[in-house]
Design a protein around this motif. Sequence first.
Motif, PDB file in Angstrom:
ATOM      1  N   GLY A 208     -23.556   3.608 -10.695  1.00 34.44           N
ATOM      2  CA  GLY A 208     -23.779   3.337  -9.362  1.00 34.44           C
ATOM      3  C   GLY A 208     -22.938   1.933  -8.950  1.00 34.44           C
ATOM      4  N   GLY A 209     -22.012   1.662  -9.801  1.00 33.79           N
ATOM      5  CA  GLY A 209     -21.360   0.261  -9.213  1.00 33.79           C
ATOM      6  C   GLY A 209     -20.273   0.805  -8.173  1.00 33.79           C
ATOM      7  N   THR A 210     -20.243  -0.401  -7.222  1.00 32.77           N
ATOM      8  CA  THR A 210     -19.140  -0.125  -6.059  1.00 32.77           C
ATOM      9  C   THR A 210     -18.228  -1.384  -6.014  1.00 32.77           C
ATOM     10  OG1 THR A 210     -20.537  -0.877  -4.493  1.00 32.77           O
ATOM     11  CG2 THR A 210     -20.517   1.588  -4.785  1.00 32.77           C
ATOM     12  N   ALA A 211     -16.878  -1.102  -5.477  1.00 39.48           N
ATOM     13  CA  ALA A 211     -16.304  -2.227  -5.221  1.00 39.48           C
ATOM     14  C   ALA A 211     -16.674  -3.004  -4.251  1.00 39.48           C
ATOM     15  CB  ALA A 211     -14.725  -1.728  -4.997  1.00 39.48           C
ATOM     16  N   ALA A 212     -16.608  -4.296  -4.087  1.00 41.70           N
ATOM     17  CA  ALA A 212     -16.901  -4.960  -3.064  1.00 41.70           C
ATOM     18  C   ALA A 212     -16.368  -4.418  -1.628  1.00 41.70           C
ATOM     19  CB  ALA A 212     -16.624  -6.534  -3.281  1.00 41.70           C
ATOM     20  N   HIS A 213     -15.035  -4.361  -1.785  1.00 37.26           N
ATOM     21  CA  HIS A 213     -14.424  -3.446  -0.774  1.00 37.26           C
ATOM     22  C   HIS A 213     -13.000  -3.023  -1.040  1.00 37.26           C
ATOM     23  CE1 HIS A 213     -12.463  -7.585  -0.555  1.00 37.26           C
ATOM     24  NE2 HIS A 213     -11.404  -6.993   0.119  1.00 37.26           N
ATOM     25  N   VAL A 214     -12.659  -2.265  -0.508  1.00 42.23           N
ATOM     26  CA  VAL A 214     -11.255  -1.428  -0.702  1.00 42.23           C
ATOM     27  C   VAL A 214     -10.383  -1.606   0.518  1.00 42.23           C
ATOM     28  CG1 VAL A 214      -9.921   0.734  -1.361  1.00 42.23           C
ATOM     29  CG2 VAL A 214     -12.451   0.395  -2.037  1.00 42.23           C
ATOM     30  N   GLU A 215      -9.202  -2.454   0.124  1.00 44.55           N
ATOM     31  CA  GLU A 215      -8.057  -2.290   1.354  1.00 44.55           C
ATOM     32  C   GLU A 215      -7.520  -1.046   1.512  1.00 44.55           C
ATOM     33  OE1 GLU A 215      -5.808  -6.514   1.150  1.00 44.55           O
ATOM     34  OE2 GLU A 215      -5.969  -6.051  -0.868  1.00 44.55           O
ATOM     35  N   VAL A 216      -7.273  -0.609   2.846  1.00 43.39           N
ATOM     36  CA  VAL A 216      -6.702   0.496   3.249  1.00 43.39           C
ATOM     37  C   VAL A 216      -5.383   0.237   3.701  1.00 43.39           C
ATOM     38  CG1 VAL A 216      -6.976   2.575   4.597  1.00 43.39           C
ATOM     39  CG2 VAL A 216      -9.040   1.404   3.470  1.00 43.39           C
ATOM     40  N   PHE A 217      -4.365   0.950   3.042  1.00 45.07           N
ATOM     41  CA  PHE A 217      -2.837   0.741   3.710  1.00 45.07           C
ATOM     42  C   PHE A 217      -2.442   2.245   4.125  1.00 45.07           C
ATOM     43  CE2 PHE A 217      -3.499  -2.655   0.591  1.00 45.07           C
ATOM     44  CZ  PHE A 217      -2.991  -3.682   0.965  1.00 45.07           C
ATOM     45  N   GLU A 218      -1.745   2.314   4.988  1.00 42.45           N
ATOM     46  CA  GLU A 218      -1.018   3.499   5.276  1.00 42.45           C
ATOM     47  C   GLU A 218       0.337   3.799   5.341  1.00 42.45           C
ATOM     48  OE1 GLU A 218      -1.317   6.578   9.395  1.00 42.45           O
ATOM     49  OE2 GLU A 218      -2.070   4.327   9.593  1.00 42.45           O
ATOM     50  N   LEU A 219       0.911   4.689   4.755  1.00 45.89           N
ATOM     51  CA  LEU A 219       2.453   4.914   4.421  1.00 45.89           C
ATOM     52  C   LEU A 219       3.013   5.091   5.897  1.00 45.89           C
ATOM     53  CD1 LEU A 219       2.750   7.519   1.575  1.00 45.89           C
ATOM     54  CD2 LEU A 219       2.875   5.076   1.501  1.00 45.89           C
ATOM     55  N   VAL A 220       4.093   4.234   6.000  1.00 46.97           N
ATOM     56  CA  VAL A 220       4.745   4.352   7.366  1.00 46.97           C
ATOM     57  C   VAL A 220       6.165   5.059   7.234  1.00 46.97           C
ATOM     58  CG1 VAL A 220       6.122   2.914   9.205  1.00 46.97           C
ATOM     59  CG2 VAL A 220       3.549   2.163   8.018  1.00 46.97           C
ATOM     60  N   ASP A 221       6.813   4.638   6.263  1.00 44.44           N
ATOM     61  CA  ASP A 221       8.280   5.145   6.030  1.00 44.44           C
ATOM     62  C   ASP A 221       8.877   5.061   4.657  1.00 44.44           C
ATOM     63  OD1 ASP A 221       9.288   5.842   8.777  1.00 44.44           O
ATOM     64  OD2 ASP A 221       9.021   3.509   9.060  1.00 44.44           O
ATOM     65  N   PRO A 222       9.505   6.125   4.265  1.00 50.19           N
ATOM     66  CA  PRO A 222      10.108   6.056   2.739  1.00 50.19           C
ATOM     67  C   PRO A 222      10.945   5.041   2.839  1.00 50.19           C
ATOM     68  CG  PRO A 222      10.896   7.871   3.902  1.00 50.19           C
ATOM     69  CD  PRO A 222       9.808   7.382   4.889  1.00 50.19           C
ATOM     70  N   VAL A 223      11.243   4.309   1.466  1.00 52.64           N
ATOM     71  CA  VAL A 223      12.406   3.482   1.504  1.00 52.64           C
ATOM     72  C   VAL A 223      13.459   3.878   0.615  1.00 52.64           C
ATOM     73  CG1 VAL A 223      13.016   0.883   0.955  1.00 52.64           C
ATOM     74  CG2 VAL A 223      10.682   1.418   1.787  1.00 52.64           C
ATOM     75  N   PRO A 224      14.585   4.434   1.389  1.00 56.65           N
ATOM     76  CA  PRO A 224      15.605   5.142   0.411  1.00 56.65           C
ATOM     77  C   PRO A 224      16.452   3.988  -0.400  1.00 56.65           C
ATOM     78  CG  PRO A 224      16.419   4.739   2.727  1.00 56.65           C
ATOM     79  CD  PRO A 224      14.978   4.001   2.659  1.00 56.65           C
ATOM     80  N   LYS A 225      17.017   4.573  -1.488  1.00 59.13           N
ATOM     81  CA  LYS A 225      18.204   3.702  -2.265  1.00 59.13           C
ATOM     82  C   LYS A 225      19.268   4.687  -2.325  1.00 59.13           C
ATOM     83  CE  LYS A 225      16.192   5.323  -6.724  1.00 59.13           C
ATOM     84  NZ  LYS A 225      15.363   5.052  -8.038  1.00 59.13           N
ATOM     85  N   PRO A 226      20.329   3.873  -2.489  1.00 56.79           N
ATOM     86  CA  PRO A 226      21.749   4.376  -2.551  1.00 56.79           C
ATOM     87  C   PRO A 226      21.955   5.055  -3.924  1.00 56.79           C
ATOM     88  CG  PRO A 226      22.132   2.132  -2.392  1.00 56.79           C
ATOM     89  CD  PRO A 226      20.552   2.612  -2.348  1.00 56.79           C
ATOM     90  N   ALA A 227      22.921   5.913  -4.265  1.00 51.35           N
ATOM     91  CA  ALA A 227      23.472   6.024  -5.506  1.00 51.35           C
ATOM     92  C   ALA A 227      23.817   4.777  -6.083  1.00 51.35           C
ATOM     93  CB  ALA A 227      24.458   7.279  -5.544  1.00 51.35           C
ATOM     94  N   ALA A 228      23.590   4.563  -7.426  1.00 47.69           N
ATOM     95  CA  ALA A 228      23.883   3.440  -8.189  1.00 47.69           C
ATOM     96  C   ALA A 228      23.771   3.764  -9.498  1.00 47.69           C
ATOM     97  CB  ALA A 228      23.182   2.288  -7.716  1.00 47.69           C
ATOM     98  N   ASP A 229      24.242   2.858 -10.490  1.00 43.76           N
ATOM     99  CA  ASP A 229      23.687   2.888 -11.906  1.00 43.76           C
ATOM    100  C   ASP A 229      22.670   2.112 -12.390  1.00 43.76           C
ATOM    101  OD1 ASP A 229      26.010   4.520 -12.663  1.00 43.76           O
ATOM    102  OD2 ASP A 229      27.438   2.767 -12.554  1.00 43.76           O
ATOM    103  N   GLU A 230      22.304   0.849 -11.336  1.00 42.48           N
ATOM    104  CA  GLU A 230      21.218   0.053 -11.932  1.00 42.48           C
ATOM    105  C   GLU A 230      20.450  -0.417 -10.529  1.00 42.48           C
ATOM    106  OE1 GLU A 230      22.454  -3.361 -14.051  1.00 42.48           O
ATOM    107  OE2 GLU A 230      23.238  -2.362 -15.800  1.00 42.48           O
ATOM    108  N   TYR A 231      19.047  -0.258 -10.820  1.00 39.27           N
ATOM    109  CA  TYR A 231      18.220  -0.894  -9.513  1.00 39.27           C
ATOM    110  C   TYR A 231      17.350  -1.663 -10.109  1.00 39.27           C
ATOM    111  CZ  TYR A 231      19.871   3.700  -7.759  1.00 39.27           C
ATOM    112  OH  TYR A 231      20.666   4.780  -7.417  1.00 39.27           O
ATOM    113  N   GLU A 232      16.942  -2.734  -9.057  1.00 41.51           N
ATOM    114  CA  GLU A 232      15.902  -3.743  -9.215  1.00 41.51           C
ATOM    115  C   GLU A 232      15.172  -3.695  -8.126  1.00 41.51           C
ATOM    116  OE1 GLU A 232      17.771  -7.774 -10.931  1.00 41.51           O
ATOM    117  OE2 GLU A 232      19.237  -6.856 -10.091  1.00 41.51           O
ATOM    118  N   VAL A 233      13.795  -4.008  -8.425  1.00 39.19           N
ATOM    119  CA  VAL A 233      12.625  -4.338  -7.327  1.00 39.19           C
ATOM    120  C   VAL A 233      12.118  -5.418  -7.604  1.00 39.19           C
ATOM    121  CG1 VAL A 233      10.420  -3.533  -6.355  1.00 39.19           C
ATOM    122  CG2 VAL A 233      12.137  -1.753  -6.678  1.00 39.19           C
TER     123      VAL A 233
END
Length: 287
Positions: A208-233
Amino acid sequence: MRIRQLGTGVPEVAVVAGIHGDEPCGPRAVERLLAADPDVERPVKLIVANEKALEAGVRYTEEDLNRAFPGDPNGDTHESQLAHHLMAELEGCTALALHSTQSTAEPFAVAETVDEIARAIVPHLSVTKLLQTEGLAEGRLIRHPHTIEVECGLQGTDEAAENAYRLVRGFLAATGALPEATPAAPAPSGVTDRESESDAEADAASDGGTAAHVEVFELVDPVPKPAADEYEVFVENFTEVAVGERFAAADGEVFTADTSFYPALMSPYGYADLFGYAADRVGVLDG
């Protein structure tokens, strides 16, 4: 596709694991639940979907199953046909689909829209984030009515498998399939001592446990990445990125935000042609 059932009668509650063959957390959670064999108050259908991909240790054999729904019984790929049969198995069921990700260790829920099912279930899942995908989930199981996805943690980790089991127990409690508390059972062969010892804790989480609250997010747009050998975020998922802040790089080329956004499902190598998605924070779902 392997299907098992807890309880007797026609199930209206289902858990789906193994949609992707390189995400073992869901099948591990299903096996653990079957070994525990809890007394259920509503029958539950347990599905391990893409057995061929799981056996091969690959994401899919011919086509991404989670881009193939609703499928085709005469489709040209294994996954197209499998998607059709899986949809038929879920007819009339409220379903939880188990996934894992390369983007974050923290579990979060995913729903096409914040409807009455999401409002009733998500606060019981021990998550603090809900990602709404309305309009950006073409071909995914989440388009099936009354379906919630959960990203259980980092792909291939024991922590993701542990989280998956806890999330399943919370889902079954939220749908009335599990009573308020169920005695823990010994772990099956192949399950770690850590998992076995935490069964009682998982039971408590479904009590019966519940989270105090859940933040809601809505997807807006994909974030494209170009062709490459190495990526970082450079950013944390669900943490706001300000205008001008750098968020990723490809072969040393740095990308900065033109507008503020919240990153979602963002990682260097999670997608072939995307860093992930930009999202907005749209509200709070109270438990």
